[in-house]
Design a protein around this motif. Structure first.
Motif, PDB file in Angstrom:
ATOM      1  N   GLY A   1     -18.877  21.828  61.595  1.00  0.00           N
ATOM      2  CA  GLY A   1     -18.253  21.948  60.275  1.00  0.00           C
ATOM      3  C   GLY A   1     -17.628  20.635  59.847  1.00  0.00           C
ATOM      4  N   PRO A   2     -16.393  20.674  59.342  1.00  0.00           N
ATOM      5  CA  PRO A   2     -15.747  19.438  58.883  1.00  0.00           C
ATOM      6  C   PRO A   2     -15.593  18.395  60.003  1.00  0.00           C
TER       7      PRO A   2
ATOM      8  N   LEU B   1     -19.055  16.865  48.004  1.00  0.00           N
ATOM      9  CA  LEU B   1     -19.619  18.214  48.104  1.00  0.00           C
ATOM     10  C   LEU B   1     -20.978  18.129  48.777  1.00  0.00           C
ATOM     11  N   LEU B   2     -21.327  19.187  49.498  1.00  0.00           N
ATOM     12  CA  LEU B   2     -22.610  19.276  50.182  1.00  0.00           C
ATOM     13  C   LEU B   2     -23.390  20.458  49.619  1.00  0.00           C
TER      14      LEU B   2
ATOM     15  N   GLU C   1     -17.307  22.098  50.212  1.00  0.00           N
ATOM     16  CA  GLU C   1     -16.550  20.861  50.376  1.00  0.00           C
ATOM     17  C   GLU C   1     -16.825  20.257  51.748  1.00  0.00           C
ATOM     18  N   ARG C   2     -17.153  18.970  51.759  1.00  0.00           N
ATOM     19  CA  ARG C   2     -17.412  18.282  53.022  1.00  0.00           C
ATOM     20  C   ARG C   2     -16.174  18.290  53.927  1.00  0.00           C
ATOM     21  N   SER C   3     -14.995  18.149  53.348  1.00  0.00           N
ATOM     22  CA  SER C   3     -13.779  17.968  54.154  1.00  0.00           C
ATOM     23  C   SER C   3     -13.215  19.268  54.716  1.00  0.00           C
ATOM     24  N   THR C   4     -13.535  20.409  54.065  1.00  0.00           N
ATOM     25  CA  THR C   4     -12.939  21.684  54.488  1.00  0.00           C
ATOM     26  C   THR C   4     -13.958  22.749  54.867  1.00  0.00           C
ATOM     27  N   GLY C   5     -15.195  22.636  54.384  1.00  0.00           N
ATOM     28  CA  GLY C   5     -16.191  23.686  54.568  1.00  0.00           C
ATOM     29  C   GLY C   5     -16.041  24.822  53.574  1.00  0.00           C
ATOM     30  N   LYS C   6     -15.111  24.704  52.633  1.00  0.00           N
ATOM     31  CA  LYS C   6     -14.856  25.783  51.675  1.00  0.00           C
ATOM     32  C   LYS C   6     -15.911  25.776  50.571  1.00  0.00           C
ATOM     33  N   PRO C   7     -16.612  26.877  50.356  1.00  0.00           N
ATOM     34  CA  PRO C   7     -17.569  26.948  49.238  1.00  0.00           C
ATOM     35  C   PRO C   7     -16.836  26.838  47.906  1.00  0.00           C
ATOM     36  N   VAL C   8     -17.417  26.132  46.956  1.00  0.00           N
ATOM     37  CA  VAL C   8     -16.786  25.987  45.643  1.00  0.00           C
ATOM     38  C   VAL C   8     -17.167  27.141  44.725  1.00  0.00           C
ATOM     39  N   HIS C   9     -18.117  27.962  45.158  1.00  0.00           N
ATOM     40  CA  HIS C   9     -18.610  29.079  44.353  1.00  0.00           C
ATOM     41  C   HIS C   9     -19.329  30.018  45.321  1.00  0.00           C
ATOM     42  N   PRO C  10     -19.385  31.309  45.041  1.00  0.00           N
ATOM     43  CA  PRO C  10     -20.208  32.183  45.891  1.00  0.00           C
ATOM     44  C   PRO C  10     -21.644  31.681  45.975  1.00  0.00           C
TER      45      PRO C  10
ATOM     46  N   LEU D   1     -26.164  25.602  60.072  1.00  0.00           N
ATOM     47  CA  LEU D   1     -26.285  24.495  61.027  1.00  0.00           C
ATOM     48  C   LEU D   1     -25.047  23.614  60.976  1.00  0.00           C
ATOM     49  N   TRP D   2     -24.579  23.306  59.771  1.00  0.00           N
ATOM     50  CA  TRP D   2     -23.384  22.478  59.604  1.00  0.00           C
ATOM     51  C   TRP D   2     -22.173  23.134  60.268  1.00  0.00           C
ATOM     52  N   GLN D   3     -22.023  24.446  60.068  1.00  0.00           N
ATOM     53  CA  GLN D   3     -20.899  25.160  60.670  1.00  0.00           C
ATOM     54  C   GLN D   3     -21.018  25.221  62.194  1.00  0.00           C
ATOM     55  N   VAL D   4     -22.216  25.561  62.675  1.00  0.00           N
ATOM     56  CA  VAL D   4     -22.412  25.718  64.124  1.00  0.00           C
ATOM     57  C   VAL D   4     -22.160  24.407  64.860  1.00  0.00           C
ATOM     58  N   THR D   5     -22.539  23.282  64.241  1.00  0.00           N
ATOM     59  CA  THR D   5     -22.443  21.987  64.920  1.00  0.00           C
ATOM     60  C   THR D   5     -21.110  21.271  64.677  1.00  0.00           C
TER      61      THR D   5
END
Length: 503
Positions: free
Chosen positions: A175-176, A159-160, A89-98, A169-173
Motif C-alpha cells: 500500500g502506501p 493519485l493512482l 490516493e498514493r499517500s493513504t490508499g484512500k479511494p477518492v470515489h467508489p 496488488l498495490w495493497q497486498v505489496t
C-alpha cells in the motif's frame, strides 16, 4: 512437489481465495460477497475498502481451512472483474470515489463526445475496442472530472488509477508503504488506453481521454514476479507472480492455448474468448480484440472476445427483483416444469446490449406473452436468453475468423445447470464440454503465478491437468435452431431505440 498457490479471485459480486496444490486441484477456498451500490439507474458502484477487507478475510479463512502457513504458499495470483475502475490516493490508499463497475453506463456522454470526431471505432485500430461505457479509461476520466481537485492531483502523480488487479496488488505489496503499481497486459487491454501491438499506453489516446500518464500503472506480462506480499500480512514475503483479467484467466485455466480453441464463462455476464494466436484479429462483426495472455518475455497471444452484459445477473434479477425463485439454483428446477418457452422470450438489455450489437440505447424486454405463459416458461426463457446471446457471439466469431467452432469449453457458476448446458448445445449445434474443475478463472490465475516461479512447467503442464467432466451433445435439428433464432432476433429488435437520452 509440495506447497500451494493462492489465487485471489476478485469478481463482480464476491471475492474468493482458492488454494491450489501441485496436482492442479483446489485444496481449500473461502468466498465473501460485497455490496452492490446502485445510486441511479445505470450506475453500479463497489466500495474498494470493503473489497480489500474481504480479500484479507478470504485469504485468512482459506489458509485456516487447510492449516496452511505463509511458508507453504509458493506464489500468489490475482484475477479480477475487468474494467471496474478505482482511483486512489498514493499517500493513504484512500479511494477518492467508489469503484465504478464495468456494467455502469454513466460515461455515455464522454464516449459520445469522443465519438463525435471519428465515430465509435475511432480508437479501435490501436486498442481493439469500440468507444463504449464498458471500458475503464472513460470511467477514470469521469472520476477526474467529477471529484474536486482530482485532475490536478492525478497530473501531479498524487493519485493512482487501476482496475481491481492493480488496486489489490498495490495493497497486498505494501500500500502506501512501497506498494507495487502494476497491471498486466490483459487488464491494460480493457482500458481503451493501451496499444495492442506495443503493449504500452498510447499517449495520444490518454490525452484525448483526459487520463494523465503519471496515474497509470506499469504494464507487465501475465506471469512474472511483480513484488512480494507485505511482511506484516498473512502472506508475508510470498511472491505475487500472476495477473489475468477474469475472462483471460478462464481461457488460461481452460488450456485454450492453440488458435481456434474457445471457452465461454457463464457468470454475471457471459464472455466468450477465441484464441487467435500471435496476431491481433480486427473484428468487423461487433467483437473485441484483446490480449489473451502473455507469459513472461514470450510474445503475447491475442483473442477475439464476445462480451454479453447480462446472463447470471438475469437469474439474480428474477430472484431479487421479481421473487420468482428464492435461490439461483431453483431456476433449473422451475424451467424443467415446462417443455419449451411457451412463446416467451426475454432480452435482458438492462444496461444496453454488448456484443455483437453494442447498443447502449437498448433496454430489457419480455415479448410473446399470452395467458398461457407461466413462471416455468419465464424461467426457461431466461436460460434460453443466455444460450441465444452466446450463439450470436459464436456467429460473429466465425464471420471474423473464418474458424468453425468444433466444441465449446464452458466454465463459471451457471454451468452446474445441466438444462442450460443442453439448451446451449442445442442452440449452437456443437458439443458443450464442462471440465472437472469449473472454477477455471481462479485456476488460470493460479497457473500463471505458479508457472512464473517454476511450480508448474509451462503451458503443457496446465494442459495435462485439464480434464473433461461431461459433454452435452446437440439434440435438436437445424429447423428448430433456425426457427428459434429467428424469433429471438425479432425479440432483440423490440429492445432497441428505447433510451433517447442519458438523463
Amino acid at each position: 512437489m509440495h506447497g500451494y498457490v493462492a489465487a485471489i479471485d476478485q469478481g463482480t459480486t464476491s471475492t474468493r481465495c482458492l488454494l491450489v496444490g501441485h496436482d492442479g486441484r483446489p485444496a481449500a477456498s473461502h468466498q465473501l460477497e460485497h455490496t452492490q451500490h446502485l445510486p441511479r439507474p445505470g450506475w453500479v458502484e463497489h466500495d474498494p475498502d470493503e473489497i480489500w477487507a474481504n480479500t484479507r478475510q478470504v485469504v485468512a479463512a482459506a489458509l485456516a481451512r487447510e492449516d496452511v502457513r505463509a511458508a507453504d504458499v509458493v506464489a500468489v495470483g490475482i484475477t479480477n472483474q475487468r474494467e471496474t475502475t478505482v482511483v486512489w490516493e498514493r499517500s493513504t490508499g484512500k479511494p477518492v470515489h467508489p469503484a465504478i463497475v464495468w456494467q455502469d453506463t454513466r460515461t455515455q456522454r464522454i464516449c459520445d463526445r469522443l465519438a463525435a470526431n471519428g465515430g465509435v471505432d475511432r480508437f479501435r485500430r490501436t486498442t481493439g475496442l469500440p468507444l463504449a461505457t464498458y471500458f475503464a479509461g472513460p470511467k477514470a476520466a469521469w472520476i477526474l472530472d467529477e471529484v474536486d481537485g482530482a485532475r490536478t492531483a492525478a497530473t501531479n502523480g498524487d493519485l493512482l488509477f487501476g482496475t481491481m488487479d492493480t488496486y489489490l496488488l498495490w495493497q497486498v505489496t505494501g500500500g502506501p508503504d512501497g506498494g507495487v503499481h502494476v497491471t498486466d497486459a490483459t487488464n491494460a487491454s480493457r482500458t481503451m488506453l493501451m496499444d495492442l501491438r506495443t503493449l504500452d499506453w498510447d499517449e495520444e489516446i490518454c490525452a484525448e481521454m483526459g487520463v494523465p500518464l503519471p496515474m497509470l500503472p506499469a504494464i507487465r506480462s501475465s506471469a512474472e514476479v511483480y513484488g512480494h506480499a507485505r511482511e506484516s500480512g498473512l502472506l508475508g514475503g510470498v511472491p505475487v507472480s500472476g495477473i489475468l483479467g477474469d475472462q483471460q484467466a478462464a481461457t488460461f485455466g481452460q488450456a485454450c492455448f492453440e488458435p481456434g480453441e474457445a471457452k465461454n464463462t457463464y457468470g454475471t455476464g457471459n464472455f466468450l474468448l477465441l484464441n487467435t494466436g500471435a496476431e491481433p484479429v480486427a473484428s468487423e462483426h461487433g467483437l473485441l480484440t484483446t490480449v489473451a495472455y502473455r507469459v513472461g518475455t514470450a510474445d503475447p497471444v491475442y483473442a477475439l472476445e464476445g462480451s454479453i452484459a447480462v446472463t447470471g445477473s438475469l437469474v439474480q434479477w428474477l430472484r431479487d427483483n421479481l421473487g420468482l425463485i428464492r435461490d439461483a439454483s431453483e431456476i433449473e428446477t422451475l424451467a424443467r416444469t415446462v417443455d419449451d418457452n411457451g412463446g416467451a422470450y426475454v432480452v435482458p438489455a438492462f444496461s444496453g446490449l454488448f456484443a455483437p450489437y453494442w447498443r447502449p440505447d437498448a433496454r430489457g424486454v419480455i415479448v410473446g406473452l399470452t395467458r398461457f405463459v407461466n413462471r416455468g416458461h419465464l424461467a426457461r426463457a431466461a436460460l434460453e436468453a443466455t444460450a441465444f446471446q452466446t450463439r450470436e457471439v459464436v456467429d460473429a466469431m466465425r464471420a471474423d475468423s473464418g474458424v468453425d467452432l468444433r466444441e465449446l469449453r464452458v466454465d463459471g457458476g451457471m454451468v452446474v445447470d445441466d438444462l442450460l448446458m443442453q439448451i446451449q448445445a442445442d442452440v449452437l449445434g456443437v458439443p458443450v464440454v464442462r471440465p472437472v474443475v469449473t472454477e477455471t478463472t481462479a485456476m488460470g490465475a493460479a497457473y500463471a503465478a505458479g508457472i512464473a516461479v517454476g511450480f508448474w512447467d509451462g503451458l503443457d503442464d496446465v494442459r495435462r491437468r485439464w480434464a473433461e467432466d461431461r459433454r452435452f451433445e446437440p439434440a435438436r435439428d437445424d429447423a428448430w435452431r433456425d426457427r428459434e433464432l429467428h424469433r429471438w432476433r425479432k425479440a432483440v429488435e423490440r429492445s432497441l431505440d428505447w433510451v433517447e437520452d442519458d438523463g
